[in-house]
Design an enzyme around this catalytic site. Structure first.
Site, PDB file in Angstrom:
ATOM      1  N   CYS A   1      -7.863   5.546   0.852  1.00  0.00           N
ATOM      2  CA  CYS A   1      -6.623   6.315   1.440  1.00  0.00           C
ATOM      3  C   CYS A   1      -6.723   6.850   2.798  1.00  0.00           C
ATOM      4  CB  CYS A   1      -6.020   7.158   0.039  1.00  0.00           C
ATOM      5  SG  CYS A   1      -4.504   7.828   0.701  1.00  0.00           S
TER       6      CYS A   1
ATOM      7  N   CYS B   1      -4.610  10.001   2.836  1.00  0.00           N
ATOM      8  CA  CYS B   1      -5.171  11.006   2.159  1.00  0.00           C
ATOM      9  C   CYS B   1      -6.306  11.846   2.711  1.00  0.00           C
ATOM     10  CB  CYS B   1      -5.468  10.781   0.770  1.00  0.00           C
ATOM     11  SG  CYS B   1      -4.269   9.642  -0.087  1.00  0.00           S
ATOM     12  N   ASP B   2      -7.264  10.945   3.366  1.00  0.00           N
ATOM     13  CA  ASP B   2      -8.669  11.385   3.554  1.00  0.00           C
ATOM     14  C   ASP B   2      -8.846  11.405   5.206  1.00  0.00           C
ATOM     15  OD1 ASP B   2      -8.890  11.858   1.053  1.00  0.00           O
ATOM     16  OD2 ASP B   2     -10.161   9.981   0.583  1.00  0.00           O
TER      17      ASP B   2
HETATM   18  C1  LIG Z   1      -9.278   9.073  -4.278  1.00  0.00           C
HETATM   19  C2  LIG Z   1      -7.849   9.150  -4.153  1.00  0.00           C
HETATM   20  C3  LIG Z   1      -7.684  10.290  -3.212  1.00  0.00           C
HETATM   21  C4  LIG Z   1      -6.342  10.486  -2.844  1.00  0.00           C
HETATM   22  N1  LIG Z   1      -5.888  11.737  -1.823  1.00  0.00           N
HETATM   23  C5  LIG Z   1      -4.480  12.069  -2.095  1.00  0.00           C
HETATM   24  C6  LIG Z   1      -4.347  13.201  -1.265  1.00  0.00           C
HETATM   25  O1  LIG Z   1      -5.011  13.828  -0.870  1.00  0.00           O
HETATM   26  N2  LIG Z   1      -2.918  13.351  -1.148  1.00  0.00           N
HETATM   27  C7  LIG Z   1      -1.971  12.593  -1.867  1.00  0.00           C
HETATM   28  O2  LIG Z   1      -0.575  12.881  -1.584  1.00  0.00           O
HETATM   29  N3  LIG Z   1      -2.144  11.378  -2.549  1.00  0.00           N
HETATM   30  C8  LIG Z   1      -3.589  11.283  -2.661  1.00  0.00           C
HETATM   31  N4  LIG Z   1      -3.943  10.134  -3.220  1.00  0.00           N
HETATM   32  C9  LIG Z   1      -2.974   9.201  -3.728  1.00  0.00           C
HETATM   33  C10 LIG Z   1      -2.130   9.731  -5.217  1.00  0.00           C
HETATM   34  O3  LIG Z   1      -3.325  10.063  -5.949  1.00  0.00           O
HETATM   35  C11 LIG Z   1      -1.484   8.795  -5.915  1.00  0.00           C
HETATM   36  O4  LIG Z   1      -0.260   8.554  -4.939  1.00  0.00           O
HETATM   37  C12 LIG Z   1      -0.627   9.550  -7.113  1.00  0.00           C
HETATM   38  O5  LIG Z   1      -1.602   9.924  -8.008  1.00  0.00           O
HETATM   39  C13 LIG Z   1       0.294   8.528  -7.895  1.00  0.00           C
HETATM   40  O6  LIG Z   1       0.670   9.161  -8.830  1.00  0.00           O
HETATM   41  P1  LIG Z   1       1.402   8.514  -9.923  1.00  0.00           P
HETATM   42  O7  LIG Z   1       2.013   9.394 -10.855  1.00  0.00           O
HETATM   43  O8  LIG Z   1       2.372   7.458  -9.624  1.00  0.00           O
HETATM   44  O9  LIG Z   1       0.229   7.645 -10.711  1.00  0.00           O
HETATM   45  P2  LIG Z   1      -1.148   7.952 -11.026  1.00  0.00           P
HETATM   46  O10 LIG Z   1      -1.666   9.185 -10.516  1.00  0.00           O
HETATM   47  O11 LIG Z   1      -1.964   6.630 -10.670  1.00  0.00           O
HETATM   48  O12 LIG Z   1      -1.248   7.890 -12.565  1.00  0.00           O
HETATM   49  C14 LIG Z   1      -1.071   6.971 -13.579  1.00  0.00           C
HETATM   50  C15 LIG Z   1      -0.872   7.441 -14.848  1.00  0.00           C
HETATM   51  O13 LIG Z   1      -0.521   6.276 -15.754  1.00  0.00           O
HETATM   52  C16 LIG Z   1      -1.331   6.138 -16.883  1.00  0.00           C
HETATM   53  N5  LIG Z   1      -1.275   4.789 -17.500  1.00  0.00           N
HETATM   54  C17 LIG Z   1      -1.724   3.776 -17.007  1.00  0.00           C
HETATM   55  N6  LIG Z   1      -1.529   2.579 -17.868  1.00  0.00           N
HETATM   56  C18 LIG Z   1      -1.210   3.238 -18.773  1.00  0.00           C
HETATM   57  C19 LIG Z   1      -0.616   2.749 -20.277  1.00  0.00           C
HETATM   58  N7  LIG Z   1      -0.549   1.542 -20.563  1.00  0.00           N
HETATM   59  N8  LIG Z   1      -0.077   3.724 -21.122  1.00  0.00           N
HETATM   60  C20 LIG Z   1      -0.129   4.886 -20.678  1.00  0.00           C
HETATM   61  N9  LIG Z   1      -0.344   5.514 -19.709  1.00  0.00           N
HETATM   62  C21 LIG Z   1      -0.834   4.578 -18.633  1.00  0.00           C
HETATM   63  C22 LIG Z   1      -2.720   6.563 -16.383  1.00  0.00           C
HETATM   64  O14 LIG Z   1      -3.698   7.141 -17.488  1.00  0.00           O
HETATM   65  C23 LIG Z   1      -2.277   7.625 -15.221  1.00  0.00           C
HETATM   66  O15 LIG Z   1      -2.285   9.177 -16.088  1.00  0.00           O
HETATM   67  C24 LIG Z   1      -5.300   9.674  -3.617  1.00  0.00           C
HETATM   68  C25 LIG Z   1      -5.725   8.731  -4.450  1.00  0.00           C
HETATM   69  C26 LIG Z   1      -7.116   8.543  -4.556  1.00  0.00           C
HETATM   70  C27 LIG Z   1      -7.434   7.221  -5.584  1.00  0.00           C
END
Ligand SMILES: Cc1cc2nc3c(=O)[nH]c(=O)nc-3n(C[C@H](O)[C@H](O)[C@H](O)COP(=O)(O)OP(=O)(O)OC[C@H]3O[C@@H](n4cnc5c(N)ncnc54)[C@H](O)[C@@H]3O)c2cc1C
Length: 320
Positions: free
Chosen positions: A137, A140-141
Site C-alpha cells: 500500500c 499507507c507507507d
Molecule cells: C500492511 C497494511 C498497512 C496498511 N496501512 C494503512 C495505513 O497506514 N492507513 C490506512 O488508512 N490504511 C492502511 N491500510 C489499509 C487498511 O488497513 C484497510 O483499508 C482497512 O483495514 C479496511 O477496513 P475494512 O474494515 O474494510 O476491512 P479489514 O480491515 O480487511 O477487515 C476485514 C474483517 O473481516 C473479517 N472477515 C473476513 N471474512 C469473514 C467471515 N467469513 N466471517 C466473519 N468475518 C470475516 C476479518 O476477520 C476482518 O476482521 C493498510 C493495509 C495493510 C494490509
C-alpha cells in the site's frame, strides 16, 4: 445443542468498517453482534506505524488503533463473537448465517465488512519483510520512503498508480514487470513513461526479497529475467507489491452482484441488491481502500441499517 443468536443488526468483520458500523449501530440501540472473523481487528493488525488516521498527531500503531475501536464498540453495547461465517442464506428473512463454531445467527439486517486482502507474490523473504520494507500500500507507507529508493512490482492500473504516487516522496522509483508491456490504461502508461523519476524494468520477476541490517529491513530484490532466465539484483529501500486485491466475498457468489469480486452498492449508499443487506469498507471499495474511508462507510452502513429497520414492515427477530 446448536447455539443461536438473533439480532436486529449483524456485522461481518471487525476492521475499521465493521467496528465503526458497530459503534453507530449500538448507539442507535440496535445491540449489534459483530462476527470478528479470522483476523480480529482486520488488516491494520498486521501493520505497525499508522500516520494518516485523523485525530493523532504522533505515529500510532495499527493493532493499538483497532483495540481502541473494539473497546469503544463494546463500551457502547456491541457484542463481539470470535467466529467466522462459513454459510449464508439471504433468501428469506430473517437472514440465516452459520459460523465455523456451529453457531447460527439470525438477523434482520446484515452489514458485510469482510475487507479485501492484498495479493502477494509468494516470493522468498516477502512475508518476513512485510512492514520492514515490503508493503502492498503506497498510500499507507509511501511517506516512510521520503528521499529513498523504491520499487513497485506489477503491470496493471494499481501498479502504475502506486508508482506515480510514490514520486511524491521518492525521485528513484522503478517499476518491475514480468512482461514486456503493461495492462494499465493507456493514459496512465503515458504519465508513467513521461515521468522523469520512474524507470521500468521489463521481463523481470522477483525471485527473492533480500533483508539485511540490524534491525533487519529490506535492502534489495533478486530478479530473474522471464525470457532469458538471467539473474540480477537491485538495491532498494522499499518494495511495493501491486498485483491486486482479493475481496473476501466468496460467501456471496451468486447471491449478491459483484464487480471483480467487490460487492456492488447503490451509488452514495451502502445498500446492496438485497434489501437489508449492506456492504462497507474495502469489500465494496476498489478505489480508496483506507482505514478512514472504511470507517466512514461503516458509519454510512449503520445509518442505512437504522433507516431500513425503522421503515421495515416485518416482525423483528429480536427485541431492540
Ligand atoms: C500492511 C497494511 C498497512 C496498511 N496501512 C494503512 C495505513 O497506514 N492507513 C490506512 O488508512 N490504511 C492502511 N491500510 C489499509 C487498511 O488497513 C484497510 O483499508 C482497512 O483495514 C479496511 O477496513 P475494512 O474494515 O474494510 O476491512 P479489514 O480491515 O480487511 O477487515 C476485514 C474483517 O473481516 C473479517 N472477515 C473476513 N471474512 C469473514 C467471515 N467469513 N466471517 C466473519 N468475518 C470475516 C476479518 O476477520 C476482518 O476482521 C493498510 C493495509 C495493510 C494490509
Amino acid at each position: 445443542m446448536t447455539a443461536t443468536h438473533s439480532t436486529r443488526m449483524l456485522i461481518l468483520g471487525s476492521g475499521p468498517a465493521g467496528l465503526s458500523a458497530a459503534i453507530y449501530g449500538a448507539r442507535a440501540g440496535l445491540a449489534p453482534i459483530v462476527v470478528q472473523g479470522m483476523q480480529p481487528g482486520g488488516q491494520l493488525t498486521i501493520t505497525t506505524d499508522v500516520e494518516n488516521y485523523p485525530g493523532f498527531r504522533d505515529v500510532i500503531q495499527g493493532p493499538w488503533l483497532m483495540e481502541q475501536m473494539q473497546a469503544q464498540a463494546e463500551h457502547v453495547g456491541a457484542q463481539m463473537m470470535y467466529d467466522q461465517i462459513i454459510d449464508v442464506d439471504l433468501s428469506e428473512r430473517p437472514f440465516r448465517l452459520k459460523g465455523d463454531s456451529g453457531t447460527l445467527y439470525y438477523a434482520d439486517s446484515l452489514v458485510i465488512a469482510t475487507g479485501a486482502q492484498a495479493k502477494w507474490l509468494g516470493a522468498e523473504g516477502e512475508q518476513l519483510l512485510q512492514g520492514k520494507g515490503v508493503s502492498a500500500c503506497a498510500t499507507c507507507d509511501g511517506f516512510f520512503y521520503r528521499g529513498k529508493k523504491v520499487v513497485v512490482i506489477g503491470g496493471g492500473n494499481t501498479a502504475v498508480e502506486e508508482a506515480l504516487y510514490l514520486t511524491n516522496h521518492s525521485h528513484d522509483v522503478t517499476l518491475i514487470h514480468r512482461r514486456d508491456s503493461l495492462r494499465a490504461e493507456k493514459i496512465l502508461q503515458q504519465r508513467l513513461f513521461a515521468h522523469p523519476h520512474i524507470k521500468v524494468l521489463w521481463n523481470q520477476a522477483v525471485d527473492r526479497f533480500v533483508g539485511g541490517g540490524d534491525p533487519e529491513g529490506l535492502v534489495g530484490v533478486d530478479l530473474i529475467d522471464t525470457v532469458t532466465g538471467h539473474k540480477s539484483h537491485i538495491e532498494t529501500d522499499g518494495a511495493f507489491v501491486a498485483i491486486g486485491h482479493q475481496p473476501a466475498t466468496e460467501l456471496f457468489v451468486d447471491k449478491l452482484p459483484m464487480d471483480e469480486g467487490y460487492l456492488l452498492v447503490e451509488k452514495g449508499t451502502t445498500r446492496t441488491a438485497i434489501p437489508g443487506v449492506f456492504a462497507a469498507g474495502d469489500v465494496s471499495d476498489k478505489v480508496y481502500r483506507q482505514a478512514v474511508t472504511a470507517a466512514g462507510m461503516g458509519c454510512m452502513a449503520a445509518l442505512d441499517v437504522e433507516k431500513f429497520l425503522a421503515e421495515a414492515d416485518f416482525e423483528a427477530v429480536a427485541a431492540e
